[in-house]
Motif scaffolding. Sequence first.
Motif, mmCIF file in Angstrom:
data_model
loop_
_atom_site.group_PDB
_atom_site.id
_atom_site.type_symbol
_atom_site.label_atom_id
_atom_site.label_comp_id
_atom_site.label_asym_id
_atom_site.label_seq_id
_atom_site.Cartn_x
_atom_site.Cartn_y
_atom_site.Cartn_z
ATOM 1 N N TRP A 1 1.078 -1.343 0.153
ATOM 2 C CA TRP A 1 -0.064 -0.043 -0.130
ATOM 3 C C TRP A 1 0.879 1.310 0.025
ATOM 4 C CZ3 TRP A 1 -5.046 0.935 -0.951
ATOM 5 C CH2 TRP A 1 -5.785 -0.013 -1.034
ATOM 6 N N LEU B 1 2.207 1.770 -3.365
ATOM 7 C CA LEU B 1 1.115 2.215 -4.157
ATOM 8 C C LEU B 1 0.849 3.730 -3.976
ATOM 9 C CD1 LEU B 1 -1.065 1.250 -6.388
ATOM 10 C CD2 LEU B 1 -2.325 0.825 -4.637
ATOM 11 N N LEU B 2 0.538 4.077 -2.730
ATOM 12 C CA LEU B 2 0.240 5.237 -2.548
ATOM 13 C C LEU B 2 1.044 6.413 -1.871
ATOM 14 C CD1 LEU B 2 -3.432 4.277 -1.124
ATOM 15 C CD2 LEU B 2 -2.899 5.055 -3.459
ATOM 16 N N LEU C 1 -2.230 7.602 4.814
ATOM 17 C CA LEU C 1 -1.564 6.206 5.109
ATOM 18 C C LEU C 1 -0.412 6.229 6.207
ATOM 19 C CD1 LEU C 1 -1.867 3.549 3.734
ATOM 20 C CD2 LEU C 1 -0.054 4.040 2.267
ATOM 21 N N GLY D 1 -4.849 5.318 8.532
ATOM 22 C CA GLY D 1 -4.231 4.223 7.553
ATOM 23 C C GLY D 1 -3.962 2.987 7.969
#
Length: 144
Positions: free
Chosen positions: A117, A120-121, A127, A132
């Motif tokens: 994750w 990705l972000l 996050l 997050g």
Amino acid sequence: MDKKLLETIRRGAASLIVLFLGLACLLPVLVMLAGAFWQDGHPSLAHVVAVFSNWKRIATLLGNTAVVCAGTVAMALVLGIPAGYLIFRTDLPFRRLIAGACVLAACVPVHVTATCWMALLGMQFWLGHAWGAAWIGGIAYTPL
């Protein structure tokens, strides 16, 4: 060989395996705890006092822990209950494939899911905060 002898050997082997695994799990914990009471080669309570003297930080950490736990459970329930109903109570096409994918997802460690994750972000926005972490935990624990 005699059945009693085989059973004794099995129990002895099982006991040795449990003892080995127990020591393998306890040894790092004991080393960490010993480090908490040892400073510069001498016994000391300085680390313990430093940790427990800042009550504002302890309250913040406990609050974040509560947010992560509640958010993880809420997210896992919101995603898991409908998924479980669709997979096991309906005649959804490819439901066995979906169920198998859910089981495989449960085999991926949470820190690997979190790393994916983050890749990705990125760490910006939500996050890097408690919500997050709850999002990642909820997605990771949904199949369970």
